[in-house]
Design a protein around this motif. Structure first.
Motif, PDB file in Angstrom:
ATOM      1  N   ARG A  70      29.214   6.136 -29.505  1.00 48.75           N
ATOM      2  CA  ARG A  70      29.286   4.843 -28.674  1.00 48.75           C
ATOM      3  C   ARG A  70      30.320   5.028 -27.512  1.00 48.75           C
ATOM      4  NH1 ARG A  70      31.668  -0.685 -31.202  1.00 48.75           N
ATOM      5  NH2 ARG A  70      31.274  -2.204 -29.264  1.00 48.75           N
ATOM      6  N   LEU A  71      30.014   4.822 -26.446  1.00 46.29           N
ATOM      7  CA  LEU A  71      30.881   4.927 -25.246  1.00 46.29           C
ATOM      8  C   LEU A  71      31.181   3.622 -24.617  1.00 46.29           C
ATOM      9  CD1 LEU A  71      32.082   7.469 -23.790  1.00 46.29           C
ATOM     10  CD2 LEU A  71      30.150   7.080 -22.125  1.00 46.29           C
ATOM     11  N   VAL A  72      32.503   3.333 -24.433  1.00 44.62           N
ATOM     12  CA  VAL A  72      32.986   2.170 -23.703  1.00 44.62           C
ATOM     13  C   VAL A  72      34.077   2.669 -22.551  1.00 44.62           C
ATOM     14  CG1 VAL A  72      32.904   0.730 -25.956  1.00 44.62           C
ATOM     15  CG2 VAL A  72      34.905   2.115 -25.494  1.00 44.62           C
ATOM     16  N   LEU A  73      33.797   1.659 -21.595  1.00 49.12           N
ATOM     17  CA  LEU A  73      34.509   1.811 -20.298  1.00 49.12           C
ATOM     18  C   LEU A  73      35.506   0.470 -20.248  1.00 49.12           C
ATOM     19  CD1 LEU A  73      31.738   3.267 -17.818  1.00 49.12           C
ATOM     20  CD2 LEU A  73      33.591   4.589 -19.125  1.00 49.12           C
ATOM     21  N   PRO A  74      36.651   0.726 -19.178  1.00 52.37           N
ATOM     22  CA  PRO A  74      37.412  -0.337 -19.152  1.00 52.37           C
ATOM     23  C   PRO A  74      36.935  -1.316 -18.101  1.00 52.37           C
ATOM     24  CG  PRO A  74      38.481   1.714 -18.094  1.00 52.37           C
ATOM     25  CD  PRO A  74      36.837   2.095 -18.950  1.00 52.37           C
ATOM     26  N   ARG A  75      37.172  -2.545 -18.314  1.00 50.28           N
ATOM     27  CA  ARG A  75      37.058  -3.689 -17.272  1.00 50.28           C
ATOM     28  C   ARG A  75      38.285  -4.329 -17.131  1.00 50.28           C
ATOM     29  NH1 ARG A  75      32.309  -6.874 -18.754  1.00 50.28           N
ATOM     30  NH2 ARG A  75      33.900  -8.276 -19.937  1.00 50.28           N
ATOM     31  N   VAL A  76      38.598  -4.516 -15.704  1.00 52.31           N
ATOM     32  CA  VAL A  76      40.083  -5.161 -15.578  1.00 52.31           C
ATOM     33  C   VAL A  76      39.575  -6.674 -15.322  1.00 52.31           C
ATOM     34  CG1 VAL A  76      41.966  -5.513 -13.960  1.00 52.31           C
ATOM     35  CG2 VAL A  76      41.150  -3.026 -14.898  1.00 52.31           C
ATOM     36  N   GLU A  77      40.604  -7.374 -15.955  1.00 53.12           N
ATOM     37  CA  GLU A  77      40.136  -8.804 -15.646  1.00 53.12           C
ATOM     38  C   GLU A  77      41.543  -9.550 -15.560  1.00 53.12           C
ATOM     39  OE1 GLU A  77      38.291  -9.847 -19.175  1.00 53.12           O
ATOM     40  OE2 GLU A  77      36.376  -9.245 -18.606  1.00 53.12           O
ATOM     41  N   GLY A  78      42.184  -9.639 -14.328  1.00 54.08           N
ATOM     42  CA  GLY A  78      43.575 -10.113 -13.982  1.00 54.08           C
ATOM     43  C   GLY A  78      44.262  -8.978 -14.449  1.00 54.08           C
ATOM     44  N   ASP A  79      45.368  -9.227 -15.558  1.00 56.52           N
ATOM     45  CA  ASP A  79      46.440  -8.271 -15.855  1.00 56.52           C
ATOM     46  C   ASP A  79      45.916  -7.779 -17.232  1.00 56.52           C
ATOM     47  OD1 ASP A  79      48.155  -8.886 -13.787  1.00 56.52           O
ATOM     48  OD2 ASP A  79      49.251 -10.475 -14.960  1.00 56.52           O
ATOM     49  N   GLY A  94      34.558  -2.790  -9.391  1.00 54.75           N
ATOM     50  CA  GLY A  94      35.548  -3.819  -9.858  1.00 54.75           C
ATOM     51  C   GLY A  94      36.905  -3.664  -9.402  1.00 54.75           C
ATOM     52  N   ALA A  95      37.828  -4.267 -10.012  1.00 53.76           N
ATOM     53  CA  ALA A  95      39.282  -4.060  -9.849  1.00 53.76           C
ATOM     54  C   ALA A  95      39.642  -2.812  -9.101  1.00 53.76           C
ATOM     55  CB  ALA A  95      40.121  -4.607 -10.961  1.00 53.76           C
ATOM     56  N   PHE A  96      40.120  -2.616  -8.087  1.00 55.42           N
ATOM     57  CA  PHE A  96      40.799  -1.565  -7.399  1.00 55.42           C
ATOM     58  C   PHE A  96      39.580  -0.581  -6.991  1.00 55.42           C
ATOM     59  CE2 PHE A  96      43.706  -2.781 -10.996  1.00 55.42           C
ATOM     60  CZ  PHE A  96      44.565  -3.176 -10.124  1.00 55.42           C
ATOM     61  N   GLY A  97      38.250  -1.026  -7.028  1.00 51.76           N
ATOM     62  CA  GLY A  97      37.233  -0.305  -6.310  1.00 51.76           C
ATOM     63  C   GLY A  97      36.647   0.629  -7.423  1.00 51.76           C
ATOM     64  N   ILE A  98      37.051   0.507  -8.677  1.00 51.68           N
ATOM     65  CA  ILE A  98      36.755   1.480  -9.767  1.00 51.68           C
ATOM     66  C   ILE A  98      35.484   1.023 -10.389  1.00 51.68           C
ATOM     67  CG2 ILE A  98      37.351   2.389 -11.968  1.00 51.68           C
ATOM     68  CD1 ILE A  98      40.137   2.101 -11.162  1.00 51.68           C
ATOM     69  N   ALA A  99      34.619   1.591 -10.494  1.00 51.77           N
ATOM     70  CA  ALA A  99      33.273   1.379 -11.380  1.00 51.77           C
ATOM     71  C   ALA A  99      33.634   0.939 -12.775  1.00 51.77           C
ATOM     72  CB  ALA A  99      32.342   2.560 -11.448  1.00 51.77           C
ATOM     73  N   GLU A 100      32.905  -0.189 -13.108  1.00 49.05           N
ATOM     74  CA  GLU A 100      33.308  -0.861 -14.746  1.00 49.05           C
ATOM     75  C   GLU A 100      32.147  -1.540 -14.945  1.00 49.05           C
ATOM     76  OE1 GLU A 100      35.451  -5.073 -13.232  1.00 49.05           O
ATOM     77  OE2 GLU A 100      36.717  -3.121 -13.621  1.00 49.05           O
ATOM     78  N   PRO A 101      31.925  -1.739 -16.382  1.00 51.69           N
ATOM     79  CA  PRO A 101      30.651  -2.584 -16.906  1.00 51.69           C
ATOM     80  C   PRO A 101      30.598  -3.909 -16.430  1.00 51.69           C
ATOM     81  CG  PRO A 101      32.004  -1.824 -18.662  1.00 51.69           C
ATOM     82  CD  PRO A 101      32.910  -1.293 -17.284  1.00 51.69           C
ATOM     83  N   GLU A 102      29.452  -4.379 -15.951  1.00 53.19           N
ATOM     84  CA  GLU A 102      29.403  -5.666 -15.449  1.00 53.19           C
ATOM     85  C   GLU A 102      29.734  -6.826 -16.408  1.00 53.19           C
ATOM     86  OE1 GLU A 102      25.175  -5.748 -14.859  1.00 53.19           O
ATOM     87  OE2 GLU A 102      24.816  -5.874 -17.202  1.00 53.19           O
ATOM     88  N   PRO A 103      30.293  -7.937 -15.668  1.00 56.16           N
ATOM     89  CA  PRO A 103      30.894  -9.019 -16.420  1.00 56.16           C
ATOM     90  C   PRO A 103      29.917  -9.578 -17.859  1.00 56.16           C
ATOM     91  CG  PRO A 103      30.804  -9.602 -14.307  1.00 56.16           C
ATOM     92  CD  PRO A 103      30.154  -8.506 -14.427  1.00 56.16           C
ATOM     93  N   GLY A 104      28.825  -9.161 -17.933  1.00 54.71           N
ATOM     94  CA  GLY A 104      28.088  -9.612 -19.217  1.00 54.71           C
ATOM     95  C   GLY A 104      28.104  -8.469 -20.312  1.00 54.71           C
ATOM     96  N   ALA A 105      28.728  -7.384 -19.970  1.00 51.06           N
ATOM     97  CA  ALA A 105      28.700  -6.391 -20.986  1.00 51.06           C
ATOM     98  C   ALA A 105      29.511  -6.851 -22.298  1.00 51.06           C
ATOM     99  CB  ALA A 105      29.340  -5.040 -20.515  1.00 51.06           C
ATOM    100  N   ARG A 106      29.236  -6.487 -23.234  1.00 52.10           N
ATOM    101  CA  ARG A 106      29.813  -6.865 -24.539  1.00 52.10           C
ATOM    102  C   ARG A 106      31.158  -6.047 -24.874  1.00 52.10           C
ATOM    103  NH1 ARG A 106      30.849  -5.681 -29.876  1.00 52.10           N
ATOM    104  NH2 ARG A 106      29.992  -3.662 -30.406  1.00 52.10           N
ATOM    105  N   THR A 107      32.138  -6.775 -24.990  1.00 53.10           N
ATOM    106  CA  THR A 107      33.675  -6.309 -25.224  1.00 53.10           C
ATOM    107  C   THR A 107      33.733  -5.454 -26.704  1.00 53.10           C
ATOM    108  OG1 THR A 107      34.291  -8.135 -23.868  1.00 53.10           O
ATOM    109  CG2 THR A 107      35.890  -7.081 -25.355  1.00 53.10           C
ATOM    110  N   CYS A 108      34.298  -4.565 -26.489  1.00 53.89           N
ATOM    111  CA  CYS A 108      34.748  -3.739 -27.751  1.00 53.89           C
ATOM    112  C   CYS A 108      36.125  -4.086 -28.229  1.00 53.89           C
ATOM    113  CB  CYS A 108      34.532  -2.281 -27.403  1.00 53.89           C
ATOM    114  SG  CYS A 108      34.757  -1.225 -28.974  1.00 53.89           S
ATOM    115  N   PRO A 109      36.089  -4.797 -29.194  1.00 53.12           N
ATOM    116  CA  PRO A 109      37.513  -5.163 -30.128  1.00 53.12           C
ATOM    117  C   PRO A 109      38.551  -3.839 -29.968  1.00 53.12           C
ATOM    118  CG  PRO A 109      35.746  -5.776 -31.316  1.00 53.12           C
ATOM    119  CD  PRO A 109      35.183  -4.879 -30.248  1.00 53.12           C
ATOM    120  N   PRO A 110      39.514  -3.741 -29.736  1.00 54.91           N
ATOM    121  CA  PRO A 110      40.410  -2.771 -29.852  1.00 54.91           C
ATOM    122  C   PRO A 110      40.489  -1.879 -31.285  1.00 54.91           C
ATOM    123  CG  PRO A 110      41.713  -4.214 -28.811  1.00 54.91           C
ATOM    124  CD  PRO A 110      40.543  -4.973 -29.437  1.00 54.91           C
TER     125      PRO A 110
END
Length: 178
Positions: A70-79, A94-110
């Protein structure tokens, strides 16, 4: 060197790598990550979308997904940085021009992440890391819920003898270079 000078120097050295050299080094780096016991044991792996001066993660994501990770990628939301399920076809800038999952992507708990592959500007063999200076990975990895393993990835010239470190800096468990 100061952190700022080291960041500038490493970025220039990384960008001076030709496309073929970068591709070959990246393949060696991620091949070695794939051989780690922590990788073999991991169900969920957090990877990053590479910037032009970082080891290329392009083909690795598909290989690791095909291997059943299962692969997860970072998404930056503010800080804050959150890892989200990855659909390579649905990435956006997304932030800083980095490719990231779209806003509707499921968040993976730490607590569900078994291994985080961490980029960096420079590392020591002992795992001290110099990041880009915004603290996203330090904040993420210091969360109480996160209990996974961490591996820093870099080109050989990014391994240095020592780095300035501050109390909030989070070291990685191991470093893999080409």
């Amino acid at each position: 060197m100061t952190k700022k000078e080291l960041r500038r120097t490493m970025k220039a050295r990384n960008l001076s790598l030709g496309a073929e050299a970068r591709s070959m080094a990246s393949a060696r780096i991620f091949g070695r990550v794939g051989e780690l016991p922590a990788f073999a044991a991991a169900h969920t792996v957090a990877l990053f979308s590479a910037l032009p001066d970082e080891p290329d993660t392009g083909g690795v994501a598909e290989r690791w997904r095909a291997a059943g990770k299962r692969l997860v990628l970072p998404r930056v939301e503010g800080d804050a940085m959150r890892f989200c399920d990855c659909d390579p076809a649905a990435l956006r800038r997304g932030a800083f021009g980095i490719a990231e999952p779209e806003p509707g992507a499921r968040t993976c708990p730490p607590g569900e992440i078994d291994l985080v592959v961490v980029p960096g500007v420079a590392f020591t063999a002992g795992g001290v890391r110099l990041g880009r200076g915004k603290g996203y990975y330090d904040r993420y990895l210091s969360q109480a819920e996160f209990r996974g393993a961490t591996v820093g990835v870099c080109y050989a010239h990014q391994l240095v003898g020592e780095l300035p470190s501050e109390p909030h800096d989070v070291a990685v468990d191991c470093v893999v270079a080409e």
